[in-house]
Every structure is written in structure tokens, then in C-alpha cells.
Design a protein around this motif. Structure first.
Motif, PDB file in Angstrom:
ATOM      1  N   VAL A 178      34.589  26.695 -49.089  1.00  0.00           N
ATOM      2  CA  VAL A 178      33.937  28.011 -49.186  1.00  0.00           C
ATOM      3  C   VAL A 178      33.693  28.601 -47.798  1.00  0.00           C
ATOM      4  O   VAL A 178      33.995  29.778 -47.557  1.00  0.00           O
ATOM      5  N   GLN A 236      35.383  32.027 -46.264  1.00  0.00           N
ATOM      6  CA  GLN A 236      34.586  33.126 -45.689  1.00  0.00           C
ATOM      7  C   GLN A 236      35.149  33.517 -44.328  1.00  0.00           C
ATOM      8  O   GLN A 236      35.221  34.698 -43.994  1.00  0.00           O
ATOM      9  N   ASP A 245      35.434  36.416 -50.027  1.00  0.00           N
ATOM     10  CA  ASP A 245      34.022  36.206 -50.385  1.00  0.00           C
ATOM     11  C   ASP A 245      33.909  35.129 -51.483  1.00  0.00           C
ATOM     12  O   ASP A 245      33.656  35.403 -52.656  1.00  0.00           O
ATOM     13  N   ALA A 246      34.103  33.884 -51.038  1.00  0.00           N
ATOM     14  CA  ALA A 246      34.133  32.724 -51.938  1.00  0.00           C
ATOM     15  C   ALA A 246      32.733  32.356 -52.424  1.00  0.00           C
ATOM     16  O   ALA A 246      31.745  32.531 -51.714  1.00  0.00           O
ATOM     17  N   LEU A 247      32.683  31.863 -53.645  1.00  0.00           N
ATOM     18  CA  LEU A 247      31.428  31.438 -54.276  1.00  0.00           C
ATOM     19  C   LEU A 247      31.672  30.067 -54.893  1.00  0.00           C
ATOM     20  O   LEU A 247      32.377  29.951 -55.898  1.00  0.00           O
ATOM     21  N   PHE A 297      33.417  38.537 -56.139  1.00  0.00           N
ATOM     22  CA  PHE A 297      33.432  37.170 -55.620  1.00  0.00           C
ATOM     23  C   PHE A 297      34.700  36.426 -56.055  1.00  0.00           C
ATOM     24  O   PHE A 297      35.308  36.754 -57.077  1.00  0.00           O
TER      25      PHE A 297
END
Lengths: 264, 264
Positions: free
Chosen positions: B86, B90, B95-97, B143
Motif C-alpha cells: 500500500v 501511494q 490511492d491504495a486501501l 480508492f
């Protein structure tokens, strides 16, 4: 100004005892309205590090985070502890969403500059560290964010960050959007007038009274940075700050919880 | 039907080599449109378990997950590996979740029933395991979900779950909402006609050809369950399934990636 938001910080001692933790989480889940949980790591990280042959280094009570220790704290805080808390909250009907600061770029910190001490991979929170836009998306979509004390620098580096500081930084930033109340939960009933009497809770402390209590040594040691964080948050738009026993959280909405800090 | 969605599974070998992993993640970040990443755990979990004195048990190539091993996989998959991925994404502007199945109650599995073998804390995915509503909320909010191979049972129990299965279950469920394509990335260039010739990629395989290739032992061992998962997904509404080299992902949108599986 949207509706209210509670930000609740839970400390290490409760996390280390699963019966207490479950009792707290059930009460947290029952708390009405928008809310965020911030948790520390407890002693598990230190124990696992020791089992892996990594020695925890402390200077002035602060953890020095070298690369092996960063890996352990990331594993334990953002993995083991965070997912245990999230799955427990789901059991209690709370739609928890476990996050570290890298997730949704929610908290971007900077590696602490090396002065006298090199703290290693420790993140300092700045004024614009908190991504209120993305956190608001989670809250408005009905999720309850659960933050572990791991942040990132936006350049691919994870950073270990003090959980009390994360809680107050979230509160200060989100106070611009929500009427925000910050609750520090720990193992005592509040700020005590007499450390040997658990019932001697000081019901409220104003900023000027805090100075006197420090001078009189009623408040000392670990409590001082916690309260300084709290008064700082009050000075920056947070509506109320409370400090009290994690296991009494169910009394909060009846107005019977711990010590209430007041800006004036 | 909304716009397209890519679900990409990345295997263990790439995760174990950070140079390869970063190269893959940069290409993944550049992929246009809505996307989800599912990752396995690599060898780190086995190594850390060994360092902690926990022995990995395997029966028929399947990991037996006792409580200590569940804790290790939770730490490593949902903590160390997931947060490393993650924070790297970024860095590449994605926009990793990071999620496990407990986060936002996204994937609820059941503990595998004990028959001949007690697999321990292993989760089986059911038809209604995937919470498409909550995953859609994340996707629509911009996301990129990054799933580790940990799920939960909704009753507070985390469960270790096969990452290939998670990827296909996500694809099948989300195919009801999005035009969904599933891409299995691994260390080979695709399904090979000759295992000793990395360039002998079979460009496409239809379901009936798969049966012949199995009979002729062109496809064998670990590739069989992977392809069975894939054809199962195709039969349940997934638009396309691809299998290819993680490091060639940038060629995917030019139509030059690995083996394409076709339902007929």
C-alpha cells in the motif's frame, strides 16, 4: 459543521488483556454516531521482537525504531492487533475499517529529523498530515475507521508514530468538519488527585489548573505529555477532551466518564 | 452495468523480491480505470514462523493453519506485506486501501468443515461471501482496494484464505456490477506449451481445450487449480481471465499479455 464525531484512543494495557479488550470494544461499538478508534500496540510487539531476537531500544522512554523493529511494529500494530480489533468490532455490529496512515493516504508523516537522537523510522505528524477528505469519505459511507499507530511519508516508507499524537492530530484536523470530541481511554478512572485512590478522580481540569497541578506534582510522568496533547487539541478547535477508564466507556453518554478537560 | 474493473492477483515469488515487486507495482499503478489488487503472502510468513519456533505444516500442499500460524499469517499478510504494498502504491500515485476481509466486512468466509483433514483456521469462500456494496463504495470513492488473503467469519474469528480463490470470488461477485476482467500475475509468461521454453506461451485457451491440455499433461500440478478457478469465474460472468508475467503487466493494455482464457 456536520454532526458530531468521537475519536477514542485505547492504550496498551487494555489491548494486552483480551477479556478487557472485548469488554471495551463492545462498549465502543454501542457508542452512537460517527466515531474513530486509535489504538496503540501493547506489549505484544516487544514480546514478538524478543522472540525474533530483536531487542527493543528505548531512549528517554521513547522507542528507537530501526528497520527490524519497524517491521515488527508494522506486523503487530497494523496486522495482528488491528485485524483482531476490526474482526471483533464486526462481531459487535460495528462496520470497522482498519487503517494505517498509508491506507487511503490518510496520515502522511515525516521521518523525525536526527538531532541528539536518531529515532529511526519514527514519523512526526505535521499540520497538514491528516487527509480529512478521505477520512470523511469513510465516515460518510458508514465505516468506523480503526487506526493503528503506523503512518507513511508518501514516498513508500512506513513510519512508527505515537498513538496519542495520532489521536489528537485526527481530532484537531477533523474538528474543522465535525463537532469533535476526543476521549483517551486507559486503565485508570481518570486523572487522580491521589494516585493510590482510584476513586479520587478530578472531574474537570481547566488549562490554568493544569499548570498548578503540575507544579504541585499531582500530575507527573507519563500523564504530562498525554494532557499536554489534550490541551493542545482543545486550543485548536476540539470541542471536549476526556480521559478515563476504557471499561467505563458505557457511562460516557450518561455524562459520568473520567476527567473532562476544559480550555478555560 | 458500470464501467470496467480489473482484478489482479499477484503471487508469492514476486512479493519475495522487492525489486520485482516495485517494478510490478509501478505498472499496476499505471493501469487505467478501477482496479483491485489481491496478494498472497510469499515465503516471509514461513520464515518468520520458523524464527518464532512455529513449524509450518503442509498436507497435500495445503497449509494447516493452527492458532500460532494464523497469528503469523495475519501479521505478515495483513500487516507487513499489505502495508508495504500500500505505501509503495501511494508512492506511485495510486490511492491504495489495504484490506483484509474483516475490514468493512468485505469478505466473510466460513471455517472449513473438518472432514479427513482439520485445516485449522482456514476460511472457505461461499456464494455470498463478498460484500459488493461496501467494495463498490471504496471503488466509487476513488480508492484501489488491496486485499491480503485473510478473511473473517463475522463472529470475531480471522481466517486464512487462498488468495487465488479470493481473486476469483471477488471477480465473480463484482461482475454483477462492473464489466470485470481477472488477471493472474505470476513469474511465467503465461501458460506454456513447453515448460522449458519461456516463450512458448499459449495465447488463448478455450474451456474444451483446457480438458485436452490436462489430458496431454501440458497443464499439470499447481497450474490446474489456478486454471479451474479461472474457468469457473468465466462461467459465472467474468468477462476475461488472463494469466501472465507480473513484470509484463504494462503490455496488458496493448493486448500483448500472457494467456487469455475463453469460455468457448
Amino acid at each position: 459543521m456536520s454532526s458530531g464525531l468521537h475519536i477514542i484512543k485505547i492504550g496498551g494495557n487494555v489491548i494486552d488483556d483480551d477479556i478487557q479488550l472485548q469488554s471495551f470494544l463492545e462498549k465502543f461499538a454501542a457508542l452512537q454516531g460517527k466515531k474513530i478508534l486509535v489504538h496503540g500496540g501493547g506489549k505484544i510487539a516487544t514480546r514478538i521482537a524478543a522472540d525474533l531476537g530483536i531487542r527493543a531500544k528505548l531512549v528517554d522512554g521513547r522507542r528507537i525504531t530501526d528497520k527490524p523493529m519497524l517491521d515488527v511494529t508494522t506486523m503487530v500494530y497494523a496486522g495482528l492487533t488491528n485485524k483482531h480489533i476490526v474482526s471483533s468490532l464486526q462481531k459487535y455490529g460495528c462496520d470497522a475499517l482498519g487503517l494505517c496512515g498509508a491506507d487511503g493516504n490518510t496520515i502522511k508523516a515525516v521521518k523525525r529529523p536526527v538531532r541528539k537522537i536518531d529515532y529511526g523510522y519514527v514519523g512526526d505528524i505535521l499540520v497538514d498530515s491528516v487527509n480529512t477528505l478521505n477520512i470523511k469519505k469513510f465516515l460518510e459511507a458508514g465505516f468506523t475507521p480503526v487506526f493503528s499507530a503506523i503512518t507513511h511519508n508518501g514516498l513508500g516508507q512506513l513510519l512508527n508514530t505515537n498513538a496519542d499524537t495520532i489521536a489528537s492530530a485526527l481530532a484537531v484536523s477533523l474538528a474543522k468538519i465535525y463537532e469533535t470530541k476526543l476521549i483517551y481511554c486507559f486503565e485508570k478512572n481518570g486523572v487522580l488527585r491521589n494516585v493510590d485512590d482510584p476513586e479520587s478522580v478530578i472531574k474537570s481540569i481547566k488549562a490554568d489548573e493544569f499548570e498548578t497541578l503540575k507544579e504541585d506534582k499531582v500530575i507527573y510522568e507519563g500523564m504530562i505529555p498525554k494532557l499536554e496533547n489534550a490541551f493542545d487539541a482543545l486550543g485548536k478547535g476540539v470541542k471536549n477532551v476526556y480521559i478515563g477508564n476504557a471499561l467505563n466507556l458505557h457511562k460516557y453518554q450518561q455524562g459520568e466518564f473520567g476527567t473532562c478537560l476544559l480550555s478555560k
